[in-house]
Structures are given as structure tokens and as C-alpha cells.
Motif scaffolding. Structure first.
Motif, PDB file in Angstrom:
ATOM      1  N   THR A 222      -4.344   9.005  -8.317  1.00 57.38           N
ATOM      2  CA  THR A 222      -3.307   8.328  -9.275  1.00 57.38           C
ATOM      3  C   THR A 222      -2.030   8.435 -10.271  1.00 57.38           C
ATOM      4  OG1 THR A 222      -2.878   6.063 -10.043  1.00 57.38           O
ATOM      5  CG2 THR A 222      -4.422   7.271 -10.983  1.00 57.38           C
ATOM      6  N   LEU A 223      -0.955   8.763 -10.663  1.00 59.69           N
ATOM      7  CA  LEU A 223       0.436   9.146 -11.572  1.00 59.69           C
ATOM      8  C   LEU A 223       0.201   7.879 -13.185  1.00 59.69           C
ATOM      9  CD1 LEU A 223       3.400   9.406  -9.462  1.00 59.69           C
ATOM     10  CD2 LEU A 223       1.731  11.270 -10.376  1.00 59.69           C
ATOM     11  N   GLY A 224      -1.137   6.458 -13.011  1.00 52.12           N
ATOM     12  CA  GLY A 224      -1.343   5.978 -13.935  1.00 52.12           C
ATOM     13  C   GLY A 224      -0.463   4.663 -14.059  1.00 52.12           C
ATOM     14  N   TRP A 225       0.478   4.739 -12.875  1.00 54.44           N
ATOM     15  CA  TRP A 225       1.036   3.745 -12.692  1.00 54.44           C
ATOM     16  C   TRP A 225       0.837   2.240 -11.603  1.00 54.44           C
ATOM     17  CZ3 TRP A 225       5.911   2.210 -15.559  1.00 54.44           C
ATOM     18  CH2 TRP A 225       6.166   3.076 -16.364  1.00 54.44           C
ATOM     19  N   SER A 226       0.888   1.129 -12.299  1.00 51.92           N
ATOM     20  CA  SER A 226       0.265  -0.081 -11.594  1.00 51.92           C
ATOM     21  C   SER A 226       1.682  -1.240 -10.604  1.00 51.92           C
ATOM     22  CB  SER A 226      -0.278  -0.892 -12.020  1.00 51.92           C
ATOM     23  OG  SER A 226      -0.010  -1.427 -13.325  1.00 51.92           O
TER      24      SER A 226
ATOM     25  N   GLN B 114       0.824  -1.268   0.314  1.00 51.63           N
ATOM     26  CA  GLN B 114      -0.126  -0.098  -0.025  1.00 51.63           C
ATOM     27  C   GLN B 114       0.784   1.211  -0.194  1.00 51.63           C
ATOM     28  OE1 GLN B 114      -2.172  -0.301   3.754  1.00 51.63           O
ATOM     29  NE2 GLN B 114      -4.086  -1.462   2.216  1.00 51.63           N
TER      30      GLN B 114
ATOM     31  N   LEU C 225       2.185   6.362  -5.946  1.00 52.36           N
ATOM     32  CA  LEU C 225       2.384   6.745  -7.324  1.00 52.36           C
ATOM     33  C   LEU C 225       1.041   7.070  -7.362  1.00 52.36           C
ATOM     34  CD1 LEU C 225       2.634   2.598  -8.495  1.00 52.36           C
ATOM     35  CD2 LEU C 225       4.044   4.834  -9.077  1.00 52.36           C
ATOM     36  N   THR C 226       0.700   8.113  -6.023  1.00 45.88           N
ATOM     37  CA  THR C 226      -0.567   9.014  -6.074  1.00 45.88           C
ATOM     38  C   THR C 226       0.288  10.606  -5.689  1.00 45.88           C
ATOM     39  OG1 THR C 226      -1.212   8.411  -3.824  1.00 45.88           O
ATOM     40  CG2 THR C 226      -2.249   7.013  -5.645  1.00 45.88           C
TER      41      THR C 226
ATOM     42  N   ASP D 228       1.472   2.385  -3.603  1.00 48.39           N
ATOM     43  CA  ASP D 228       0.372   2.562  -3.582  1.00 48.39           C
ATOM     44  C   ASP D 228       0.284   4.547  -4.190  1.00 48.39           C
ATOM     45  OD1 ASP D 228      -0.581   0.286  -5.544  1.00 48.39           O
ATOM     46  OD2 ASP D 228      -1.314  -0.064  -3.447  1.00 48.39           O
ATOM     47  N   ASP D 229       0.478   4.642  -2.640  1.00 45.75           N
ATOM     48  CA  ASP D 229       0.525   5.550  -1.916  1.00 45.75           C
ATOM     49  C   ASP D 229       1.529   6.500  -2.622  1.00 45.75           C
ATOM     50  OD1 ASP D 229      -1.389   4.913  -0.036  1.00 45.75           O
ATOM     51  OD2 ASP D 229       0.024   4.494   1.363  1.00 45.75           O
TER      52      ASP D 229
ATOM     53  N   TRP E  76       9.199   9.483  -6.461  1.00 46.32           N
ATOM     54  CA  TRP E  76       8.319   7.911  -6.106  1.00 46.32           C
ATOM     55  C   TRP E  76       8.501   6.735  -7.060  1.00 46.32           C
ATOM     56  CZ3 TRP E  76       6.947   5.418 -10.743  1.00 46.32           C
ATOM     57  CH2 TRP E  76       7.211   5.782 -12.045  1.00 46.32           C
TER      58      TRP E  76
END
Length: 212
Positions: free
Chosen positions: A22-26, A10, A16-17, A13-14, A47
Motif C-alpha cells: 500500500t502507498l499509505g492512502w485510503s 476495489q 493505491l498499491t 484500492d488496487d 495513480w
């Protein structure tokens, strides 16, 4: 600074925002996840630096996808070297297409035990290679994100796996239809003269030119 309890996944994921967007990355998470209490994770930087910091805590590294906005998180040793005899390689490289460019022997200490610790909060983990006396102690590892046994164990495995006598081999071959570009983290087997070898890819370089 991390305001609430999160898992390591998580936290990625944080990172990448931006302002909740969201920045669009997974993330393709390939480690064992663990919990991180509030306020433990603090980092000033990009990031990508945040992702690398989190991954390295558990002995992991990042592999960006070649064409999609996806980052894979993998452990440096998905199987420990002393168990590689039971590993099924991802690719068996053909002898007639393969050239060995260099070979370098590396001798590292034969550590079989390491202590892994958090900082202000966390755990103190003792990781010992099974079947050994645990009498050769590696330098202690201290990392703020070592907050649960799962993180300590994965980091300890990375330390104890990178020990003893090793061979760094550079191989050259065409980009084959059967393999595509062979990425880091891939297990490959090949015949080196009279010796059958198996190893894990640590880096890949691709050269392209006319007409090749």
C-alpha cells in the motif's frame, strides 16, 4: 491492466498499491459501487489519474483530505437541482460577513434524457428525468467502465443535473470558526439582497496575509 473482476472501489484500492504494498492512502467512498469484469480497466498514468478516471465514470470527483492521507470520492450532484428545495444546507452564511464578488448566468440545454453505454462490455443505460417527456436527448456518453446499471444511472444523473439556466456565484467571507474552510461539495444558503439562495460549492480559494 486489471487481471480479475473487481468493484470500482476495489480498483481504487488496487491503484493505491505498488507491487502489492500500500502507498499509505485510503479511500472514503461516497458513490454507489458497481462490478467491473476482468480486463476492462486499463490505464497508463499516475495513480491519481486512475482514481479520477474511475470516479468520473459515475459522475464523481475527488476531494483530498486537507491533513490526512485520505481521498474522498463524491458525486457532483448528491441531490439533483430540481430537488434542492428540500435540501438542508450544511451552512447558512451570515449576511454581515459576506460579500458577493461576481455573478454569471449560464444557459445550458435543457436535456431530460441521455443514453449511457459501456464499450466492449457493459450495459446501455437510458436515464430519463422523472416527470418529463424525455424528449430532449443529450449527447450519448460512452465509457469503458459503464459495466452495470448503477454506474450508468449515476453518470446519467450527473449529465441531466448539469442542464438549464444556472448561476455561478463567487462569494467572499472570512474563515469563520463555525464553518472552517468551506470545501467543494458543501451546500450553502445565503441571502442575496431580497433573494434567498441555496447552492453547492464547486471550488474554494483561501487567502492569508498579515494581519488577516
Amino acid at each position: 491492466q486489471q487481471p480479475q473482476a473487481r468493484t470500482a472501489r476495489q480498483l481504487m484500492d488496487d491503484a493505491l498499491t505498488l507491487n502489492g504494498v500500500t502507498l499509505g492512502w485510503s479511500i472514503d467512498w461516497g458513490l454507489t459501487d458497481w462490478n467491473v469484469p476482468p480486463g476492462v480497466f486499463t490505464l497508463q498514468g499516475t495513480w491519481m489519474e486512475a482514481l479520477a478516471t474511475i470516479a468520473s465514470t459515475a459522475g464523481g470527483y475527488l476531494i483530498p483530505h486537507p491533513s490526512e492521507q485520505n481521498i474522498r470520492v463524491r458525486h457532483r450532484y448528491p441531490a439533483v437541482p430540481w430537488e434542492w428545495s428540500s435540501v438542508t444546507p450544511d451552512f447558512v452564511l451570515p449576511v454581515d460577513a459576506l460579500a458577493r464578488e461576481s455573478l454569471r448566468w449560464v444557459e445550458k440545454p435543457g436535456y431530460n434524457r441521455v443514453f449511457v453505454s459501456g464499450q466492449d462490455v457493459g450495459v446501455l443505460g437510458q436515464v430519463t428525468r422523472a416527470g418529463t417527456a424525455g424528449d430532449i436527448l443529450a449527447p450519448m456518453v460512452v465509457d469503458a467502465l459503464i459495466t452495470e446499471a448503477a454506474a450508468a444511472r449515476q453518470r446519467g444523473i450527473a449529465v441531466l443535473a448539469d442542464t438549464g439556466q444556472q448561476i455561478e456565484v463567487s462569494l467572499r467571507l472570512p474563515v469563520l470558526a463555525e464553518t472552517g474552510i468551506i470545501e467543494p461539495g458543501t451546500f450553502v444558503a445565503y441571502q442575496d439582497g431580497d433573494v434567498a439562495r441555496l447552492g453547492i460549492v464547486r471550488s474554494t480559494q483561501v487567502e492569508a496575509g498579515m494581519p488577516e
